[in-house]
Design a protein around this motif. Structure first.
Motif: not given
Length: 121
Positions: A36-38, A78
């Protein structure tokens, strides 16, 4: 002498192959979206030794100071994180191409050395 150079060339070739494979796998996993992007943002931030990128929690705080809407904060964080991730991914890809080019040049040089040493004998 030529035999030792050939053995050294094989070991250099294996090392280049292993390192290039490691880079490709790591870049492939990161670019595939499996992470995931985090998590990816934090991984890239920690790996970027000279970077001044804020941790994700600080990024949320700085965006939250100017925005009241939680959805807008999430969207902006984001957006900033993905922009940073994409810039780091392009760096990884460029490094892989440079490394591959250097490996090919090194292999050609070793082949020329072996060929010239064989012709001298």
């Amino acid at each position: 002498m030529g035999f030792l150079i050939a053995i050294a060339a094989v070991f250099v070739g294996f090392a280049v192959f292993v390192l290039l494979t490691q880079m490709a796998v790591r870049n492939g996993i990161r670019m595939s979206g499996v992470i995931d992007w985090k998590t990816q943002y934090e991984l890239e931030r920690m790996e970027d030794a000279g970077g001044k990128q804020k941790p994700l929690a600080e990024l949320y705080e700085s965006v939250a100071e100017s925005e009241d809407d939680a959805d807008e904060v999430e969207r902006k964080v984001k957006e900033q994180a993905l922009k940073y991730i994409n810039s780091r991914n392009s760096t990884h890809v460029a490094n892989a191409w440079i490394f591959l080019g250097l490996g090919i040049v090194l292999c050609v040089v070793v082949v020329l050395i072996v060929a010239s040493s064989d012709s001298m004998m």
